[in-house]
Design a protein around this motif. Structure first.
Motif, PDB file in Angstrom:
ATOM      1  N   THR A 257       2.255   7.389  -6.209  1.00 53.87           N
ATOM      2  CA  THR A 257       1.291   8.434  -6.551  1.00 53.87           C
ATOM      3  C   THR A 257       1.837   9.801  -6.149  1.00 53.87           C
ATOM      4  O   THR A 257       1.598  10.803  -6.826  1.00 53.87           O
TER       5      THR A 257
ATOM      6  N   LEU B 180       1.869   7.260   6.292  1.00 55.82           N
ATOM      7  CA  LEU B 180       2.160   7.749   4.938  1.00 55.82           C
ATOM      8  C   LEU B 180       2.725   9.175   4.935  1.00 55.82           C
ATOM      9  O   LEU B 180       3.814   9.399   4.394  1.00 55.82           O
TER      10      LEU B 180
ATOM     11  N   ASP C  75       1.185   4.243  -2.732  1.00 55.33           N
ATOM     12  CA  ASP C  75       0.863   5.617  -2.348  1.00 55.33           C
ATOM     13  C   ASP C  75       2.065   6.551  -2.542  1.00 55.33           C
ATOM     14  O   ASP C  75       1.907   7.710  -2.912  1.00 55.33           O
TER      15      ASP C  75
ATOM     16  N   ARG D 279       0.831  -1.194   0.000  1.00 58.64           N
ATOM     17  CA  ARG D 279       0.000   0.000   0.000  1.00 58.64           C
ATOM     18  C   ARG D 279       0.878   1.260   0.000  1.00 58.64           C
ATOM     19  O   ARG D 279       0.657   2.208  -0.753  1.00 58.64           O
TER      20      ARG D 279
END
Lengths: 274, 286
Positions: free
Chosen positions: A251, B273, A248, A244
């Protein structure tokens, strides 16, 4: 040996029901560790229940360890060749002592009485429960119960072991115990089929099958199947965390060289970038 | 305060040779609208604590206050407790028993004094809140639902009573990723709307996403209590207690060891993230 060759397996539970399996192909070589992934209700349990003829094959072809599953004369041999451990450890005990429970299958197959204690203790040792013969199953932890159930299956020396969500009801410690036992069996040459919806459990597999709505939508190595989020999402699953993150980051304009499957590999990749 | 637990102790089979202490001198309080996780290794006393907090076991030593009231006080009206505190045990779907989903969800309202019309509305609200299609499932047998749907139907039965506080024991076990995701979203939403949520779980990923505070029970003692990021930050202590941390926290630890400047109080992917992006952009340069 423990191979599986299935072609166009189709199955419906009732006459008017939509098929639970719809033209499934599966091919497994002896000694492989195989993960069958898919969400609840995708047909993965239905599929493996054909492997030892718990469910009768309706359409298609299936040969397991060289035995045609339709051959009723071979049913006992098939059942002994393919061992199964199910989800709920509490539903799998027939006796009040672990040793007697592990012996149950051996007794059914009329193994000579004198050989049984030796086989029972060997099986318990294999799952890390040496000396547990006199213990009561209901006083074991969840992971221990599942390992005791596993010992009962292993005592019969199956060529193929099917773990049907055998870790689903366990805590993380119990889950690790069962996975370690599975890896150990693979080392000994047993074909191990793990059914799971936990994608991380499929990472150490040799081969991953991905199912959705009764169809096999992907088959390949963990690298081939688990690194493609679209595939996993199509099956109602989420990619492993490193995958994941890889996508990400991509991107966001940061391209790692390889798509990592484990956190360790992810750390390596990120360091290379730095 | 939703819950005030003071010096709670519990011993099983007291006075017999099989005497086993389950909880020893546990104290904490939980404010209104908090989302608290409880972790602990199998046998640490979690279930005993839940039973005491839900008033299902009497507290022989220590007190349990819910909304300021001692639930073990003589004369305390337990029916009040049942209305304001919802409890969802492990595998709640095994408790579905009525012939239709609608009847099952309505069961807890039977003696509520609500009119048939109000009950119907309440049931519809509860079923829709858990994300099931009311018109499709209301007449269906609960046994015909999928695993994830059954669990939601069971939760609807608890929500129908509109409790202010909700206690859940391992609500994510056995759910597939989509079922788990949907359940967590529901819990976060209920919490945002003001419900106090206490969730016992081994599922560190789910707690890392949803809970803000974490209690750790170890051998009957309260071993840790703080913001979940802070408790997860000490991975060695967590390992000593036989517990894992979330995958995101684990990844943050590995990345830090490799020299990436990632904060160590990360618990969820939502935090991981941006932290990785910042660390990479910073790239070690001043």
């Amino acid at each position: 040996m423990g191979s599986i060759a299935g072609k166009q397996i189709t199955f419906a539970y009732g006459y008017d029901d939509a098929p639970t399996l719809n033209g499934v192909d599966i091919s497994v070589k002896p000694g492989q560790l195989v993960a069958i992934l898919g969400r609840n209700g995708c047909g993965k349990s239905t599929l493996v229940r054909h492997f030892n003829a718990l469910l009768a094959l309706q359409e298609g072809e299936l040969s397991v360890a060289g035995i045609d599953v339709r051959d009723e004369a071979e049913l006992w041999r098939l059942r002994r060749t393919v061992g199964m451990v199910f989800q709920n450890p509490d539903n799998q005990f027939v006796s009040s002592l672990v040793g007697e429970d592990v012996a149950f299958g051996l007794e059914n197959y009329q193994v000579p009485r004198s050989e049984i204690p030796g086989k029972v203790s060997a099986a318990l040792e294999m799952v890390g429960l040496a000396g547990f013969e006199e213990r009561s199953p209901h006083l074991l932890s969840g992971g221990q119960k599942q390992r005791a159930a596993l010992a009962g299956v292993l005592a019969l020396e199956p060529e193929i072991l099917v773990l049907d969500e055998a870790t689903a009801m366990l805590d993380p410690v119990g889950r690790r115990e069962i996975l370690a036992a599975a890896m150990d069996l693979r080392m000994r040459g047993t074909t191990v089929i793990m059914i799971t919806h936990i994608v991380e459990e499929a990472i150490p597999a040799d081969l991953v099958f991905l199912m959705n709505e009764g169809k096999m939508i992907a088959a390949g190595t963990p690298e081939e199947v688990l690194t493609v989020p679209e595939l996993l999402e199509q099956a109602g699953l989420a990619p492993p965390l490193p995958v994941r993150l890889y996508h990400d980051l991509r991107t966001a304009g940061i391209a790692l060289e390889h798509c990592p499957l484990t956190a360790e590999a992810l750390a390596e990749e990120l360091c290379r970038l730095k | 305060m939703s819950f005030e637990i003071k010096s709670l102790s519990y011993v099983y089979q007291r006075g017999t040779p099989l005497e086993t202490p389950a909880l020893e001198n546990v104290s904490f309080s939980i404010g209104d609208g908090e989302f608290v996780g409880i972790m602990g290794h199998t046998g640490c006393g979690k279930s005993t604590l839940l039973h005491l907090m839900a008033g299902l076991l009497p507290a022989p030593a220590g007190t349990v206050l819910i909304d300021g009231e001692d639930i073990n006080r003589k004369g305390y009206d337990r029916s009040v407790l049942r209305r304001k505190l919802g409890v969802l045990f492990q595998f709640p779907e095994s408790q579905l028993f009525e012939s239709t989903v609608e009847k099952d969800v309505a069961f807890g309202l039977k003696h509520s004094g609500l009119s048939t019309k109000d009950i119907e509305q309440r049931v519809q609200w509860a079923i829709e809140t858990v994300g099931l299609d009311y018109s499709r499932v209301k007449g269906q047998s609960p046994l015909g639902l999928s695993g994830g749907e059954k669990r939601r139907a069971a939760i609807a039965g608890v929500l129908a009573v509109q409790p202010r506080h909700l206690i859940l024991d391992e609500p994510t076990v056995g759910l597939d990723p989509m079922g788990r995701e949907a359940l967590l979203e529901l819990l976060v939403k209920l919490n945002r709307d003001g419900m106090t949520i206490l969730m016992v779980s081994h599922d560190a990923d789910s707690l890392g996403e949803a809970a803000r505070r974490l209690l750790v029970l170890h051998q009957g003692h309260l071993a840790a209590d703080g913001p979940i990021g802070q408790v997860f930050a000490d991975m060695d202590a967590m390992a000593d207690w036989g517990l894992g941390v979330s995958q995101s926290r684990e990844a943050a630890g590995l990345l830090a060891r490799k020299g990436l400047e990632v904060p160590q109080d990360i618990t969820s992917y939502r935090q991981l993230l941006p932290a990785v992006l910042t660390a990479l952009k910073g790239g070690g340069s001043p």
